[in-house]
Scaffold this motif. Sequence first.
Motif, PDB file in Angstrom:
ATOM      1  N   ARG A 195      -6.580   4.962   4.145  1.00  0.00           N
ATOM      2  CA  ARG A 195      -6.560   6.035   3.130  1.00  0.00           C
ATOM      3  C   ARG A 195      -7.375   7.248   3.566  1.00  0.00           C
ATOM      4  O   ARG A 195      -7.023   8.387   3.252  1.00  0.00           O
ATOM      5  CB  ARG A 195      -7.101   5.492   1.792  1.00  0.00           C
ATOM      6  N   ARG A 196      -8.423   7.026   4.331  1.00  0.00           N
ATOM      7  CA  ARG A 196      -9.260   8.135   4.779  1.00  0.00           C
ATOM      8  C   ARG A 196      -8.670   8.893   5.964  1.00  0.00           C
ATOM      9  O   ARG A 196      -8.937  10.088   6.132  1.00  0.00           O
ATOM     10  CB  ARG A 196     -10.654   7.607   5.155  1.00  0.00           C
TER      11      ARG A 196
ATOM     12  N   ALA B  42      -9.372  -4.707   1.999  1.00  0.00           N
ATOM     13  CA  ALA B  42     -10.165  -3.622   1.431  1.00  0.00           C
ATOM     14  C   ALA B  42     -10.688  -2.696   2.526  1.00  0.00           C
ATOM     15  O   ALA B  42     -10.626  -1.459   2.393  1.00  0.00           O
ATOM     16  CB  ALA B  42     -11.337  -4.197   0.625  1.00  0.00           C
ATOM     17  N   ARG B  43     -11.168  -3.278   3.611  1.00  0.00           N
ATOM     18  CA  ARG B  43     -11.742  -2.477   4.698  1.00  0.00           C
ATOM     19  C   ARG B  43     -10.667  -1.671   5.419  1.00  0.00           C
ATOM     20  O   ARG B  43     -10.815  -0.467   5.663  1.00  0.00           O
ATOM     21  CB  ARG B  43     -12.457  -3.416   5.688  1.00  0.00           C
TER      22      ARG B  43
ATOM     23  N   GLU C  98       0.816  -1.206   0.000  1.00  0.00           N
ATOM     24  CA  GLU C  98       0.000   0.000   0.000  1.00  0.00           C
ATOM     25  C   GLU C  98       0.858   1.268   0.000  1.00  0.00           C
ATOM     26  O   GLU C  98       0.327   2.376  -0.107  1.00  0.00           O
ATOM     27  CB  GLU C  98      -0.915   0.007   1.229  1.00  0.00           C
TER      28      GLU C  98
ATOM     29  N   GLY D 180      -7.599  -1.027   4.295  1.00  0.00           N
ATOM     30  CA  GLY D 180      -6.972  -0.112   3.339  1.00  0.00           C
ATOM     31  C   GLY D 180      -7.775   1.160   3.165  1.00  0.00           C
ATOM     32  O   GLY D 180      -7.212   2.269   3.137  1.00  0.00           O
ATOM     33  N   ASP D 181      -9.087   1.031   3.060  1.00  0.00           N
ATOM     34  CA  ASP D 181      -9.948   2.209   2.923  1.00  0.00           C
ATOM     35  C   ASP D 181      -9.886   3.079   4.167  1.00  0.00           C
ATOM     36  O   ASP D 181      -9.809   4.311   4.078  1.00  0.00           O
ATOM     37  CB  ASP D 181     -11.387   1.760   2.670  1.00  0.00           C
ATOM     38  N   PHE D 182      -9.881   2.443   5.327  1.00  0.00           N
ATOM     39  CA  PHE D 182      -9.795   3.192   6.595  1.00  0.00           C
ATOM     40  C   PHE D 182      -8.509   3.998   6.659  1.00  0.00           C
ATOM     41  O   PHE D 182      -8.516   5.183   7.001  1.00  0.00           O
ATOM     42  CB  PHE D 182      -9.878   2.220   7.775  1.00  0.00           C
TER      43      PHE D 182
END
Length: 288
Positions: free
Chosen positions: A285-286, A278-279, A97, A281-283
Motif C-alpha cells: 500500500r505504501r 499485514a506486513r 487486496e 500488505g502495508d508495504f
Amino acid sequence: MGPLLGALVFLLLLFILFAGFVAYKMAKPPRFIGDWTPKEWGVDYDEITFETSDGLKLSGWWIPSGGGKTVIPLHGYTRSRWDDVYMKQTTEFLLKEGYNVLTFDFRAHGRSEGKYTTVGRDEVRDVEAAIRWLKENHPEAAESIALIGFSMGAIVTIRSLAELGEVCCGVADSPPIYLDRTGARSLKYFANLPEWLYPLVKPFGRLFSGETEDTIELADKVRKPLLLIAGEKDPLVEVDEVREFYERNRKVNPDVELWVTDSPHVRTLKFRPQEWKARVGDFLRRHL
C-alpha cells in the motif's frame, strides 16, 4: 596398473560420475504441477503463454481484479505457480487486496519450457517477458508493477529491482545471498547429501547452468523499495547473510526494510499468516 590402483581409479571415476549426476539433477529439478486453479475462488482467469528474449515459452495465469496495479508472485526452486505452501496463499491474498495477479512457472519448472534452471540469472528474462506480455495485452493494468519472490524467486525479485525499470517495488522472502553457501546446504536439504560434496558438484553445475553472481553483489545496485524477510530457523539461508545485504543496501537505498521471524525457509506465511499479510500488505500500500 596394479589391481589396487585400478580399483582406486575405478572408484574415483564412479565418484566423479556421481558428482556430475547430482549437479545434473540440481540443474534440472523435478517439475511440480498441481491441479488447483483460481476457479476455486470464483474468479475469472486466463491461461497464458509468453516468450522470453532467448526463445522459451513460459506458461502462467492472468487473474485480473481491475485497476492499474499488478503483482507478480515468483516461486522458488523446484516449485511452480501451483505451490500450496506460499504461492496459492499469496495469490489469494493479493486478489483480496484488489491487485491484478500475473503468475507463471519459471523456465525448467511447471509447464514452462527450458531444460535447466540458472537459479536467478536468466530467470530475470522470464520476469521481463511477463511484464512485456502484460504491457502488450493489458496496458491499463501495468501502471504499477510489484514482485513478491520466495527463495529463488526472491533472488529474481532483487535482481529485477536492479535491472528492470518497470518494477517499482518488491518483497524478497528467504533470499539466498551467497549461492555457494546455500548450494552446499541444499545438498543436505533436498538430497540428504553431505555439504562437503558441494565443491565437487559445483564445476559440473556450471556446465549445465552457467555461473550466477552472488545476490550480495546487487546490494549496491537496488535503489527501490524492498522488503526482506528472513527466518531464524531457515536451514538454507542464515539471517546474518540477509542482514549483511540489508546493511549494505541501506547505504544507498532508504526504502529497504528487514523483517526477521522465527520461521523456517519460506514458511513465515504458513506459520505467521496474519502477520505476513499485514506486513506485506502495508508495504504494498505504501509503495505500489
